[in-house]
Motif scaffolding. Sequence first.
Motif, short mmCIF file in Angstrom:
data_model
loop_
_atom_site.label_atom_id
_atom_site.label_comp_id
_atom_site.label_asym_id
_atom_site.label_seq_id
_atom_site.Cartn_x
_atom_site.Cartn_y
_atom_site.Cartn_z
N ARG A 165 19.76 12.55 -8.96
CA ARG A 165 19.21 12.42 -7.63
C ARG A 165 18.85 10.78 -7.51
N VAL A 166 18.52 10.75 -6.14
CA VAL A 166 17.89 9.21 -5.74
C VAL A 166 16.60 9.43 -5.31
N GLU A 167 15.87 8.30 -5.94
CA GLU A 167 14.53 8.43 -5.52
C GLU A 167 14.14 7.08 -4.85
N ARG A 168 13.39 6.90 -3.87
CA ARG A 168 12.97 5.90 -2.87
C ARG A 168 11.50 5.78 -3.17
N ILE A 169 11.06 4.57 -3.75
CA ILE A 169 9.70 4.23 -4.07
C ILE A 169 8.95 3.21 -2.77
N ALA A 170 8.01 3.70 -2.36
CA ALA A 170 7.29 2.91 -1.47
C ALA A 170 7.04 1.33 -2.09
#
Length: 132
Positions: free
Chosen positions: A108-113
């Motif tokens: 999975r791909v996670e985008r972090i603020a």
Amino acid sequence: TNGCFDLLHRGHVELLAKARSLGDLLVVGLNSDASVRRLKGAPRPYMGESDRATILLALASVDCVTVFDEDTPLETIRALRPDVLVKGAEYEAGEIVGAEFVEAHGGRVERIAMVEGYSTTSLIERIRSART
């Protein structure tokens, strides 16, 4: 995760800590000096790849650093086959290099603020304005 990590700052540190919390270990793909110059232009990087790698490895959140010379980390991502690929939320899902590969292999791909007010560019601008 991956990036240039030139002039490490709080935003980087927080992103790396959050990235580490998403898996069993954190491998950072680090752009080589030549790769940073191609992406960011001269005079970047301000710190050499050896110094940047040493500083990253000193962080409790970082388990391993690998330096790549290409313009993107795709070959590194393919070699590592991560379960989770992390990038800052300033990247749209379709802009994240390696996302399709990771997802095709069950990851999975996670985008972090990002931490507001922290970027290498803004840090460089503050340093320059303080000198005048």
